[in-house]
Every structure is written in structure tokens, then in C-alpha cells.
Design an enzyme around this catalytic site. Structure first.
Site, PDB file in Angstrom:
ATOM      1  N   SER A   1      38.210  38.329  41.668  1.00 12.52           N
ATOM      2  CA  SER A   1      39.055  38.171  42.837  1.00 12.52           C
ATOM      3  C   SER A   1      38.314  38.631  44.096  1.00 12.52           C
ATOM      4  O   SER A   1      37.223  38.163  44.373  1.00 12.52           O
ATOM      5  CB  SER A   1      40.384  38.895  42.622  1.00 12.52           C
ATOM      6  OG  SER A   1      41.337  38.511  43.566  1.00 12.52           O
TER       7      SER A   1
ATOM      8  N   ASP B   1      44.598  28.851  37.858  1.00 12.44           N
ATOM      9  CA  ASP B   1      44.650  29.948  38.821  1.00 12.44           C
ATOM     10  C   ASP B   1      45.273  29.424  40.112  1.00 12.44           C
ATOM     11  O   ASP B   1      44.648  28.659  40.845  1.00 12.44           O
ATOM     12  CB  ASP B   1      43.240  30.482  39.086  1.00 12.44           C
ATOM     13  CG  ASP B   1      43.238  31.771  39.899  1.00 12.44           C
ATOM     14  OD1 ASP B   1      44.280  32.088  40.512  1.00 12.44           O
ATOM     15  OD2 ASP B   1      42.203  32.454  39.927  1.00 12.44           O
TER      16      ASP B   1
ATOM     17  N   HIS C   1      44.543  33.813  36.914  1.00  9.87           N
ATOM     18  CA  HIS C   1      43.697  34.701  37.714  1.00  9.87           C
ATOM     19  C   HIS C   1      43.202  35.836  36.821  1.00  9.87           C
ATOM     20  O   HIS C   1      43.748  36.944  36.828  1.00  9.87           O
ATOM     21  CB  HIS C   1      44.513  35.231  38.885  1.00  9.87           C
ATOM     22  CG  HIS C   1      43.702  35.795  39.996  1.00  9.87           C
ATOM     23  ND1 HIS C   1      42.743  35.073  40.663  1.00  9.87           N
ATOM     24  CD2 HIS C   1      43.706  37.035  40.567  1.00  9.87           C
ATOM     25  CE1 HIS C   1      42.200  35.831  41.600  1.00  9.87           C
ATOM     26  NE2 HIS C   1      42.754  37.028  41.554  1.00  9.87           N
TER      27      HIS C   1
END
Length: 597
Positions: A212, A324, A355
Site C-alpha cells: 500500500s 483490489d 488489498h
């Protein structure tokens, strides 16, 4: 470049393994009698984690983002084999994160309001992250015994670092880069008492990794071409912040974070002492992000790392989930494409998760791959990691397959035409030859997309659904779909959303991918243009890239709606989109399409 000595070591190791000999200790004179144990092309755990040295440093950054008259400093924790105190020099696995001190709960923007209407032509601008917990703490457990140091740092404005968070621009990039510069002797660092500390225990070879935001910063700093950064492993990472918070000129949200924007993100990670000193920086973000128009401008260009692909010297091992909806698939697809054009050494993993990191679902294979990857790029060990297929992709049944590139090399852009019917119509390879028949969509932002795609044959004023017949064989879509519709609006502005849907034999609907646009961005993300209500325009926009197999007997659908409850601004209901399906189409990158329809 390898020295003669390292080439010799690699050759001896390779011959030894081919002859079936046991692992050899490698001694590299240029690395101060560095001793590592290599077996099957991978370093082995020979150093004691329990006896490893830990230390904390504060690395000087060449800027003063909080305007306190002092250069910013980045806090970093280090763990390294104890032998580094005795002359051993090791490479570094480095993760920069804004999350180590937590995330604050901050207000976000209200999205239940009318859309902004531009007056005349929009201003032409001269063009000059996401929440995920850190990976499980396996970096030090796994890699320190294998002869690596691990550096875990806090991004500027977070935790014990000074400065202010700026959501991905040059200031955060310089803060990230400073650690690499210190590891290579180009800047200073200090301990808590102010004594200067030197990184005389490292070879200077650095590999960055993270998920991320933690994976986004490696993308960003790689675009500086900083010397010493040999490889990056961005997982579920952003390549352009514009495409995280905007889409084709529309203000959109990352999945699960409706109303968030760059200023909210910065406020959430602003965990340093005296956070009030960063108020001017937060205000700067609010002004620059321009939630009114959603256009791509200089603010977003400064956070677009794809433009720096020509400066990337590091290799890239990229991982992304095909489902995602936080860091959407466009982020990996556009980064992968530009790196390929620049011949950057790269490898890609695509999985069916969201994610997340492969540490959680393919751990053994992932650790072996990561081990070999860092060994190859940071220790110059000859192994097979770069001889393996370029792409690992997980299919819908959770089996893994390999490809030579992505999108699939045999994917062909195929134009499918929309044919009018009672509830929308059908999709055909052949263009509708009948007379013009207009159809309408009435916007209701409170109705979710998941409810609007069901029962496509039933009349629903809030959507138009176009569906194929049952597919005669499996059909793979690999790449980026594009939608083009001829339509007029009852107001000067509206949301436009396209959904690609898989209908199974029981007529259960699954949204495969989707895409949004502000129709005022008729020609470009750079400039909005006022529209005349009732006048027809051709609106063309992309959906999120994907790789998906529609099974034999299923139906493929395109569902057009206006507002998308979970992603777009939500105006009052009632705006009408009047569409001419005869002049509308969708282009899908298809593998094996012949005979499927």
C-alpha cells in the site's frame, strides 16, 4: 556491474550446484570478507537473530517541510547481524512507512452534494494513499539470519520523524531517499544524543519493499534514479495519486474510503509531536487537490510516478490483487506498461485477492521468490529468478499459471456494439442497423451498483443493461476495457459509470470491473468543458484493467448507470442521461473470442 571476483564466485557456485555438491560459503574480498551460505541459489540462515544488533538513527533530509528553521529528520530502526561490528558488510532491506505510529480518525468530505458545473472552458493548467496494516514482521526474522540488515523508517511528519506528511510529493520522496543516501555515505544521521552515526556496516545495496503506502514510496523514490537502490518490491502500490482519488476527471473514492482525499490522508498519518505546525501544509494539500473540478493539474503531476519511469534504475517485483478496489488495478497496469517501455527488469504477480500481500496466501512460494529476488539483485547471486516466467497469475479457481507478459500477448481489442431492447438490450459483434432509438437512465445515487446489475432483462429506469447470449466457450478478458457512448444530459453535468458484469446460468450477477468519468472532461483529464443540456456528445472512458475468464454458458453484460454510490459524488436524484445505443460501443481486450459469442 559485477566485479571479476563476484563473477568468479557466481561461476564456482553454479558449477558446484550443477555437479550436486553441497552449499559453499562465499567469500567476497570487495565486501570485507563477507561470508554467506548459498544453497540452490538462495542465501541460508547462518546468522543469529537473537544476537543481532539493533540501533536507532535520525537521518537528515535536505528540506524543511515544517518550516521550523531546521532540516527534517527521518527516524529509522535498524537490525543487522552482530558480525557487522567485526567487518561484515551486508545489503539492506528497507521499508519506509507512514503507519508505524498508527492512523488517526479524522473527518472526511461529505459526498452527498450536487456536482460542480464548470463555466465555459475550464482553466488549462500547465502540467509540470491508502490504508493497509504493515506486513507481518517477517523482514527481520527471515532476512537478518540470511545476511541482510533491515531498516524500518517512519515517513516525514509521522511518529518520531520531523517534518510534515505531503501525500506522495517530492518532500516525502526526499525523506525516503535520504535513508538510501545515508546508507551510501551521502548524507548524515544522528543518534538520540545528537552524535553522528555512519553506516559503515553496509555494502550500500538497498532493496525496498512494502504494501500500500509502504509500497508506493518505493515506486516514488525509484523514479529519482537514486544510486544504491537496486530493486523495489511494490505490493498493492500506487503509481499515480491522481488515479487513487480521481478517475477520468471525476472525483472518486478508494474502495471503502468514500470522501477521503489527500489532505485527509495527511491528517490521518500526522502523528508527530506538535502536529499543529503542519497546518499550512494541510491547507496547501486542500487547495491543490481541487475537489471542485477533479482535473489533472500540477499538484497531481507532482504525485504521478509514471512520468519518471525513464529514471528508474532499480529492478521491480510487482504484486497486485485483481480484486483490489482500494488501490485499483490501474495503478499496477500503467506502472507495468511504462517500465516495460523503458526495459526495466521486472516481474509481476497478479492474484485473486484484494488489498493484500502474498505472505498471507502463498507464503512458501512467496518467501522463496523474495529470497531469490533480493539475493540476485543485492548480492549478485546467480540463480533462476530472472529466468522464470515474467508473470505469475492466479485464476478464478485459485490455481496459479505463468505468462510471458501482461496483458496476455494474444489479447485482441474487440469492439462490441450495443443493440437497443426493452431493458437495455444486447451486445453484438455486429452494429445495430435499425433506426435510431434513444434510451434513458435516471440517476439515483442512493442505489448501489450491486443492486442495479441484477435481473438485467427487467425494466429499471436507473440503469441500461446490455447482455450477450450464453457464451459458447470460455472467454478471457485481459487488459483495459473502454466504453464509448453517444448521449445527452438533462443538466450541464452528471456522473457516468460503466460496469462489466458476469451473469452465471442462474442469472446471478458479479461485477467484474467498473469505470467512471466526469463528462465535462470530454477530451482530456487536464481540462473540463461546459456542456449544453440536451446536446449529444460522444463520451469515452476507460474501466479498471482486469484479467478475467467468463465461463462457457455465462453471459457477459455491460450495465450503464449514472452515480456509483460507493465511489462517486452523490447528487440528488433525477438527472437524465439520454443515450443512442446505435452510436455506442465497448472495446474489450479479449483472448479466444472467436466463436464464443
Amino acid at each position: 556491474m559485477k566485479t571479476k571476483r563476484s563473477l568468479l564466485v557466481s561461476s564456482v557456485l553454479t558449477v558446484s550446484l550443477l555437479l550436486g555438491a553441497g552449499p559453499l560459503p562465499i567469500t567476497a574480498e570487495e565486501n570485507n570478507f563477507q561470508n554467506i551460505l548459498v544453497k540452490n541459489g538462495m542465501t541460508q540462515p547462518v546468522y543469529s537473530l537473537g544476537e543481532a544488533i539493533t540501533e536507532t538513527v535520525y537521518v537528515e533530509v535536505p528540506l524543511d517541510s515544517d518550516a521550523d528553521g531546521k532540516l527534517d529528520r527521518v527516524h529509522a530502526d535498524i537490525i543487522r547481524p552482530k558480525e557487522t561490528e567485526e567487518g561484515l558488510k551486508v545489503p539492506v532491506i528497507y521499508e519506509m512507512s507512514p503507519y508505524r505510529s498508527g492512523i488517526k480518525n479524522v473527518p472526511v468530505y461529505d459526498v452527498d452534494h450536487e456536482l460542480n458545473t464548470v463555466k465555459g472552458k475550464g482553466k488549462s493548467t500547465q502540467v509540470q494513499s491508502p490504508k493497509a496494516a504493515d506486513l507481518p514482521g517477517y523482514y527481520d526474522n527471515y532476512f537478518v539470519p540470511r545476511g541482510y540488515a533491515v531498516v524500518l523508517a517512519e515517513s516525514i511528519g509521522t511518529g518520531d520523524s520531523t517534518g510534515c506528511p505531503t501525500t506522495g510529493d517530492y518532500r516525502e520522496i526526499l525523506g525516503t531517499k535520504a535513508v538510501i543516501d545515508w546508507l551510501n555515505g551521502r548524507t548524515k544521521a544522528y543518534d538520540a544524543q545528537g552524535n553522528e552515526i555512519k553506516a559503515d556496516w553496509t555494502t550500500g545495496n538497498v532493496g525496498m519493499v512494502g504494501v500500500s503506502y509502504n509500497g508506493t514510496l518505493p515506486n516514488a523514490v525509484a523514479g529519482t534514479g537514486v544510486e544504491g537502490l537496486k530493486t523495489i518490491v511494490p505490493i498493492a502500490a500506487i503509481s499515480s495519486w491522481y488515479d487513487y482519488y480521481r478517475s477520468n476527471g471525476a472525483v472518486t473514492a478508494p474502495g471503502g474510503y468514500q470522501g477521503e482525499d489527500t489532505d485527509n490522508m495527511a491528517e490521518a498519518i500526522l502523528t508527530r509531536e506538535n502536529p499543529e505546525v503542519c497546518a499550512p501544509v494541510i491547507e496547501e494539500l486542500t487547495d491543490g487537490q481541487d475537489r471542485e473540478n477533479g482535473d489533472y493539474n500540477a499538484f497531481w503531476e507532482a504525485r504521478d510516478y509514471t512520468k519518471n519511469a525513464d529514471k528508474v534504475e532499480a529492478s521491480v517485483l510487482m504484486v497486485h490483487g485483481l480484486n483490489d478496489w482500494n488501490v485499483k488495478t490501474q495503478q499496477f497496469a500503467q506502472w507495468w506498461e511504462v517500465l516495460g517501455k523503458k526495459d526495466v527488469p521486472r516481474k509481476l504477480w497478479l492474484h485473486q485477492g484484494g488489498h493484500s500481500s502474498p505472505y498471507g496466501f502463498r507464503r512458501d512460494v512467496w518467501l522463496e521468490t523474495l529470497n531469490k529476488w533480493f539475493d540476485h539483485w543485492l548480492y549478485n547471486i546467480e540463480n533462476d529468478v530472472m529466468e522464470q516466467p515474467v508473470v505469475d497469475i492466479q485464476r478464478e479457481d485459485r490455481t496459479w499459471h505463468t505468462e510471458s507478459n501482461w496483458p496476455a500477448t494474444d489479447a485482441l481489442d474487440t469492439k462490441l456494439h450495443l443493440n437497443p431492447g426493452q431493458s437495455g438490450g444486447t451486445i453484438s459483434l455486429d452494429r445495430f442497423e435499425g433506426k435510431k432509438e434513444t434510451q434513458t437512465i435516471v440517476d439515483d445515487a442512493m442505489k448501489k451498483a450491486e443492486s442495479l446489475v441484477v435481473n438485467p432483462s427487467e425494466q429499471n429506469e436507473n440503469r441500461l443493461a446490455y447482455v450477450t447470449g450464453e457464451l459458447k466457450k470460455p472467454l478471457r478478458m485481459s487488459g483495459t476495457p473502454e466504453v464509448s457512448i453517444r448521449a445527452s444530459l438533462s443538466k450541464p453535468v452528471a456522473n457516468l459509470t460503466a460496469l462489466l458484469v458476469d451473469y452465471d446460468p442462474d442469472n446471478q450477477a458479479k461485477i467484474v470491473t467498473r469505470g467512471w468519468t466526469d463528462p465535462q472532461n470530454l477530451k482530456s483529464d487536464l481540462r473540463s468543458k461546459s456542456l449544453t443540456p440536451g446536446k449529444e456528445y460522444t463520451f469515452t472512458w476507460t474501466m479498471q484493467p482486469d484479467d478475467y475468464v467468463f465461463e462457457s454458458g455465462h453471459k457477459l453484460g455491460i450495465v450503464l448507470i449514472s452515480s456509483d454510490y460507493d465511489y462517486s459524488i452523490r447528487p440528488k436524484a433525477g438527472t437524465i442521461i439520454t443515450m443512442d445505443p446505435k452510436k455506442s460501443n465497448v472495446i474489450l481486450p479479449i483472448v479466444g473470442g472467436e466463436g464464443a459469442f
